[in-house]
Design a protein around this motif. Structure first.
Motif: not given
Lengths: 459, 167
Positions: B86, B88-89, B91, B103-105
């Motif tokens: 995505r 900013d992160d 998924l 979810v890892v930014p």
């Protein structure tokens, strides 16, 4: 942060902040950086080590020790001492002589090791906390230990010992540099003024320990177990071997904790939070702004009537985890509000749906959750309530998990991972709510990260 | 029940492009299942057959049944794995019985690792692992095409640098 860098001479597990110095660059730079040595009392700090080894051996095998002692004559004893003392002394002296530290504009450098050279460079903007501790003997000698907490730092990275005044000055200098003051002024800035937020009176501390179940449990075990053993075995050694550790544990959980948490002071300064405590061993901790990853408000059952709570905090790389050992709830909450700026402790927390009782009978009522615009807060426990708060800006990753049994009851868990290696979990949430929570959390963490304070907090 | 999958709950990001894993991963995992089943079946059947009686060797059927179940499970599990990048992160969604969504930014990534073991290399696969400052972050994507793994690594590092945040 940089990625771990596997230097050749450094053990592979060496953290990011400590990297082997590039030798060429180092020698060129050395002239500019003034290197300092530790306090001359340092060599004596390991003086007790050989004695403990001997004592340990004596306790482990008393009969053999006695035989050996009988065989010893005065000459042998004197000869042994004549060899041992200079060798130990020389080792202590050399390890002191070869330990240097220096503060540069961006780093604290520690060079140490006689045979195995070790150079640690600790980047100042990565400082998570600075601890100055003065154990009892060190207080007598007028020296102190200084420890910089960074992620992955180990015990070797502490500066032990420094003169008491020097330790204070160094802490002030390190904090000033870390805060982003110009290098020329950093040394003159001095210690930031602190004002006291909270002080724990000894009476309250003693009462709180008396109202802790663990203290009584430890004492009961220390009395009951040896008695039972004596009645069944009549063997003095067995009884002593179990009684001593149990008594030690009981003492540590009551008297030891009292001494450790005596005169607990929490103060606030532009350099961050100051925590001072201890009766015999004094510890002074400074946590710069924005370093606190999670805060926990613990409310043991017996304290609830008095309205007391204990507040714990997690800072990455720091060993200490207590913020306030005991305080009335409103006071504790006001301290939390200062530690996590802009955060108010949520008062109403939502319960899991009723069907959660099929996943976790009875205790399901204890699992609560609240998400405000600044924190993610979960509470668990029925008797001993623990409320964990994570500011959105401190979230490292968010996970949703759901097992087969939970899926049957349309429940799921949301885990929030923080940088201090603590995971805060919202258990037994409705599955759809959990999915929304996962995405909302990712979103709010992103937006609050954007306006988080910089690592160098004075810039 | 599809609880938690974004395309059903009307959550932002529902229109994302999800990517799956390489089918070769099924083959690798099935190979593992077959090898382990065979080893277990022999280990159970042979001693029983020789020492107790030939009829008892039928117990070797138990590992075989398990293996057959595992054979099917591998595909279901493979199908459940998917990830998407995505704005900013990252998924990652996985698991059939034990579902997990991570979810890892990008800004929190400390290290992106691409590894490929001998078996994985033989089948033209690699896996990507993301590390954040929290050790609990469990973000691994197995069974990627090596080229895709490298693309992902480069992109994640690039995005991580752009959005870098401290602790």
């Amino acid at each position: 942060m940089t990625t771990p860098d596997h230097g050749d001479a450094v053990p592979a597990a060496e953290p990011a902040q400590t990297a082997q110095a590039a030798h060429a660059g180092h020698t060129a730079e050395r002239a500019a950086v003034t290197e300092r040595r530790l306090h001359p009392v340092t060599p004596f700090r390991r003086a007790w080590a050989p004695i403990t080894v001997l004592a340990g051996w004596a306790v482990h095998d008393p009969n053999a020790t006695q035989q050996q002692l009988e065989r010893l004559t005065t000459t042998v004893l004197l000869l042994g001492l004549a060899v041992l003392v200079p060798v130990a002394g020389l080792y202590g002296f050399l390890s002191w002589w070869f330990t240097h530290f220096a503060v540069t504009d961006t780093e604290l450098r520690i060079r140490t090791g006689l045979l195995f050279r070790r150079t640690a460079h600790i980047r100042l903007e990565r400082i998570q906390a600075v601890d100055v501790s003065r154990p009892l003997l060190a207080r007598v000698a007028g020296v102190a230990k200084l420890r910089i907490d960074v992620v992955g730092a180990d015990d070797k990275d502490e500066l032990a010992f420094l003169g008491e005044r020097e330790a204070r000055a160094l802490r002030a200098e390190l904090l000033a540099r870390a805060a982003g003051f110009a290098p020329e002024t950093a040394r003159e800035v001095g210690e930031a003024p602190a004002h006291e937020l909270l002080r724990v009176p000894p009476r309250a501390l003693a009462l709180s320990l008396a109202l802790t179940g663990a203290t009584w449990g430890a004492w009961c075990a220390a009395v009951v177990v040896p008695t039972v053993l004596w009645l069944t075995t009549h063997n003095l050694w067995t009884v002593l071997a179990t009684a001593l550790p149990l008594l030690g544990a009981a003492g540590a959980s009551s008297a030891g904790r009292f001494a450790g948490e005596f005169d607990w002071k929490v103060g606030e300064s532009p350099d961050g939070l100051r925590i001072d405590h201890g009766l015999l061993d004094r510890t002074h901790e400074t946590v710069p702004p924005g370093r606190v990853q999670t805060v926990r408000i613990v409310e043991p059952l017996l304290w609830r009537r008095l309205g007391w709570v204990r507040v714990e905090l997690d800072v990455a790389g720091s060993a200490n985890s207590v913020l306030v050992p005991v305080a009335p709830r409103p006071v504790a909450e006001s301290v939390v509000a200062r530690v996590l700026p802009g955060v108010t402790v949520p008062q109403t927390l939502s319960r899991p749906p009723r069907r959660a009782r099929w996943c976790v009978p009875v205790w399901w009522r204890g699992h609560r959750l609240a998400v405000t615009d600044t924190v993610f807060a979960t509470r668990h426990g029925l008797l001993r309530r623990r409320l964990s708060l994570v500011p959105h800006a401190k979230v490292q990753s968010v996970r949703l998990s759901q097992g087969p049994w939970q899926r049957l009851w349309r429940l799921a868990e949301v885990h929030v991972d923080t940088g201090a290696d603590k995971t805060v979990t919202a258990r037994l949430r409705d599955a759809e709510e959990a999915a929304r929570l996962l995405h909302a959390q990712a979103e709010s963490s992103r937006t609050s990260r954007r306006d988080a304070r910089p690592d160098r907090w004075m810039t | 029940m599809e609880t938690g999958s974004p395309d059903e709950t009307g959550i932002p990001g529902a229109e994302l492009v999800w990517r799956g894993l390489q089918p070769a991963l099924i083959r690798v995992r099935r190979l593992l299942v077959v090898v382990w089943t065979a080893v277990l079946a022999v280990a159970v059947g042979l001693p029983l057959g020789l020492l107790v009686g030939p009829v008892w060797a039928a117990f070797a059927l138990a590992p075989l049944a398990l293996g057959a179940w595992g054979w099917r499970l591998v595909e279901r599990n493979w199908r459940s794995w998917r990830y998407t990048e995505r704005a900013d992160d990252l998924l990652i969604s996985r698991g059939v019985l034990w579902r997990e969504e991570t979810v890892v930014p990008y800004g929190r990534m400390q290290l992106v690792e691409v590894t490929s073991g001998p078996v994985e290399r033989r089948f033209g696969l690699a896996h990507v692992q993301l590390h954040t400052a929290a050790a609990a972050t469990d973000a691994t994507i197995p069974g990627l095409d090596p080229a895709e793994a490298e693309r992902l690594r480069d992109r994640l590092t690039e995005l991580g640098e752009a959005r870098s945040a401290g602790l």
